[in-house]
Write an enzyme that holds these catalytic residues in place. Structure first.
Site, PDB file in Angstrom:
ATOM      1  N   LYS A   1       0.821  -1.212   0.000  1.00  0.00           N
ATOM      2  CA  LYS A   1       0.000   0.000   0.000  1.00  0.00           C
ATOM      3  C   LYS A   1       0.855   1.261   0.000  1.00  0.00           C
ATOM      4  CE  LYS A   1      -4.521  -1.516   1.420  1.00  0.00           C
ATOM      5  NZ  LYS A   1      -5.676  -1.343   2.289  1.00  0.00           N
TER       6      LYS A   1
ATOM      7  N   LYS B   1      -6.381 -11.199  -8.658  1.00  0.00           N
ATOM      8  CA  LYS B   1      -7.699 -11.392  -8.028  1.00  0.00           C
ATOM      9  C   LYS B   1      -8.642 -10.267  -8.461  1.00  0.00           C
ATOM     10  CE  LYS B   1      -7.591  -8.822  -3.737  1.00  0.00           C
ATOM     11  NZ  LYS B   1      -8.152  -8.717  -2.418  1.00  0.00           N
TER      12      LYS B   1
ATOM     13  N   LYS C   1     -11.889  -4.477  -6.076  1.00  0.00           N
ATOM     14  CA  LYS C   1     -12.697  -3.273  -6.289  1.00  0.00           C
ATOM     15  C   LYS C   1     -11.847  -2.038  -6.578  1.00  0.00           C
ATOM     16  CE  LYS C   1     -13.689  -2.788  -1.276  1.00  0.00           C
ATOM     17  NZ  LYS C   1     -12.997  -3.844  -0.697  1.00  0.00           N
TER      18      LYS C   1
HETATM   19  P1  ATP Z   1      -9.048  -3.638  -2.408  1.00  0.00           P
HETATM   20  O1  ATP Z   1      -9.279  -3.678  -3.894  1.00  0.00           O
HETATM   21  O2  ATP Z   1      -9.323  -2.276  -1.796  1.00  0.00           O
HETATM   22  O3  ATP Z   1      -7.765  -4.277  -1.986  1.00  0.00           O
HETATM   23  P2  ATP Z   1     -10.595  -5.958  -2.147  1.00  0.00           P
HETATM   24  O4  ATP Z   1     -11.766  -5.964  -3.084  1.00  0.00           O
HETATM   25  O5  ATP Z   1      -9.394  -6.698  -2.587  1.00  0.00           O
HETATM   26  O6  ATP Z   1     -10.211  -4.495  -1.785  1.00  0.00           O
HETATM   27  P3  ATP Z   1     -10.859  -6.325   0.733  1.00  0.00           P
HETATM   28  O7  ATP Z   1     -11.772  -5.248   1.228  1.00  0.00           O
HETATM   29  O8  ATP Z   1      -9.400  -6.201   0.987  1.00  0.00           O
HETATM   30  O9  ATP Z   1     -11.160  -6.562  -0.822  1.00  0.00           O
HETATM   31  O10 ATP Z   1     -11.305  -7.736   1.283  1.00  0.00           O
HETATM   32  C1  ATP Z   1     -12.524  -8.036   1.916  1.00  0.00           C
HETATM   33  C2  ATP Z   1     -12.669  -9.530   2.001  1.00  0.00           C
HETATM   34  O11 ATP Z   1     -12.980 -10.064   0.708  1.00  0.00           O
HETATM   35  C3  ATP Z   1     -11.403 -10.263   2.451  1.00  0.00           C
HETATM   36  O12 ATP Z   1     -11.772 -11.297   3.338  1.00  0.00           O
HETATM   37  C4  ATP Z   1     -10.816 -10.823   1.179  1.00  0.00           C
HETATM   38  O13 ATP Z   1     -10.080 -11.997   1.393  1.00  0.00           O
HETATM   39  C5  ATP Z   1     -12.067 -11.084   0.362  1.00  0.00           C
HETATM   40  N1  ATP Z   1     -11.801 -10.950  -1.075  1.00  0.00           N
HETATM   41  C6  ATP Z   1     -11.429  -9.826  -1.708  1.00  0.00           C
HETATM   42  N2  ATP Z   1     -11.290 -10.028  -3.032  1.00  0.00           N
HETATM   43  C7  ATP Z   1     -11.582 -11.339  -3.246  1.00  0.00           C
HETATM   44  C8  ATP Z   1     -11.620 -12.175  -4.408  1.00  0.00           C
HETATM   45  N3  ATP Z   1     -11.338 -11.720  -5.610  1.00  0.00           N
HETATM   46  N4  ATP Z   1     -11.976 -13.472  -4.256  1.00  0.00           N
HETATM   47  C9  ATP Z   1     -12.284 -13.957  -3.043  1.00  0.00           C
HETATM   48  N5  ATP Z   1     -12.259 -13.222  -1.911  1.00  0.00           N
HETATM   49  C10 ATP Z   1     -11.918 -11.938  -1.995  1.00  0.00           C
END
Ligand code: ATP
Ligand code: LTN
Length: 347
Positions: free
Chosen positions: A131, A213, A216
């Site tokens: 980050k 992955k 968002k």
């Molecule tokens: P950012 O893009 O801001 O990093 P993010 O969409 O990756 O956010 P987080 O808010 O960090 O998501 O994660 C929230 C939860 O969702 C966590 O438990 C994470 O493991 C899960 N998660 C996030 N993205 C995925 C994905 N693509 N597949 C499965 N689980 C996910």
């Protein structure tokens, strides 16, 4: 004052309860709109855990401000996420659901725990390194001490288990180290939490680059499905999903795009990979992509209906948030009182 009293939630402690359920804590940041990846990988699992465990779930809005947020959007995202969690099946009658900023004990315990967290430990956190590379103009102290706040979230509720994705495992390890360290100095204060790993938790990949992955914060909106996306937009995004040139629906190494679609389809329909391969034998990717799109639309439809309904009644949502925060505060107070006393802080 040993009895935990929680009013208005299904998590109420009952004297006739046979065996004490283990407690779960988890949280999700309102740092943007929730994706279908968040749902399949985390939230759907939260819903399943509600009956077996005593669950405490939060929107982690204090964590979200470690990256600069627009105040209006943050508030909106928090309310929307709270509603979306309920629409997805997180039931405030069965668990405690609240917004982190509404329970001041998180900030209080976080400060205390930051004095039991070493600079060297925080420096080793891969999320901090990632980050701070991504937000080089704002490497603030909160981003660095993020894990102390996360430890506070978990330890405040004496959680036995914490469902987290792989990316958060390091933070959970540090939480355990902090708990053991504090307990070692002051005597038993915190439950040392274990990670809770679900066997087949889906890891949804980007629709445009399946080596990454679904996230968002991806700048390309076509790479992810949002929980609130319209059916037409969902279908369109699946139709433009990156696959390969083999034109055969089968789960195999080197076919990341198709594997991702098979996993999504399987998660939505309950069909096994073999059943899916049989269903699409002799058919092209076009048919398969449409079927995946339709399955996701069907999974999301009832959630979207409930979500829209909930958002019409902001007063009701606000009441639920207040009740959740009250229940959480009662549990949190026991821990923070104990910690302040042990450390020698006057109240
Ligand atoms: P950012 O893009 O801001 O990093 P993010 O969409 O990756 O956010 P987080 O808010 O960090 O998501 O994660 C929230 C939860 O969702 C966590 O438990 C994470 O493991 C899960 N998660 C996030 N993205 C995925 C994905 N693509 N597949 C499965 N689980 C996910
Ligand atoms: N850091 C987590 C969200 C989070 C969390 C927690 C998860 C904040 N506090 C406590 C589990 C337990 C994330 O970004 N996914």
């Amino acid at each position: 004052m040993d009895k935990i009293e929680i009013t208005n939630t299904g998590a109420e402690a009952s004297s006739s309860a046979p065996a004490k359920k283990k407690r779960i804590f988890s949280a999700i940041q309102p740092s943007g709109a929730m994706t279908f990846g968040n749902y399949l990988g985390a939230i759907r699992n939260w819903v399943r855990l509600q009956d077996e465990f005593e669950c405490v779930y939060a929107t982690a809005n204090l964590h979200a401000i470690t990256v600069r947020q627009d105040p209006k959007k943050l508030k909106e995202n928090t309310v929307n996420l709270f509603a979306l969690l309920i629409a997805s099946g997180v039931d405030p009658e069965k668990c405690i659901l609240f917004n982190q900023s509404m329970v001041p004990a998180h900030a209080e315990l976080s400060w205390v725990l930051s004095t039991f967290t070493q600079f060297g430990e925080l420096s080793r956190m891969t999320q901090f390194k990632d980050k701070s590379a991504r937000h080089a103009d704002n490497i603030n102290a909160g981003l660095f001490t993020y894990p102390s706040l996360m430890a506070a979230d978990i330890l405040l509720y004496q959680a036995d288990l914490v469902p987290v994705g792989d990316d958060q495992r390091q933070h959970l390890e540090l939480t355990r180290d902090i708990a053991v360290r504090f307990n070692g100095i002051y005597g038993n204060t915190f439950v040392v939490p274990e990670p809770y790993i679900t066997k087949n938790a889906a890891r949804v990949r980007s629709l445009l680059d399946p080596s990454k992955k679904m996230s968002k914060s991806d700048p390309n909106t076509k790479s992810y499905i949002l929980m609130v996306d319209e059916p037409a937009s969902i279908m369109k995004k699946f139709r433009s999903a990156v696959t390969d040139s083999e034109a055969c629906v089968r789960y195999a190494e080197g076919k990341d795009g198709i594997n991702n679609l098979i996993e999504i389809y399987s998660a939505c329909t309950g069909k096994s990979y073999e059943e899916i391969e049989d269903e699409f034998r002799g058919k092209g990717y076009g048919d398969f992509k449409n079927a995946v799109g339709e399955a996701v639309v069907a999974e999301l439809e009832p959630i979207q209906v409930k979500y829209k309904e909930l958002l019409k009644d902001k007063k009701y949502l606000d009441e639920l948030a207040q009740k959740g925060a009250e229940s959480a505060s009662k549990l949190a107070k026991r821990t923070i009182d104990k910690v302040y006393k042990k450390v020698g802080l006057v109240r």
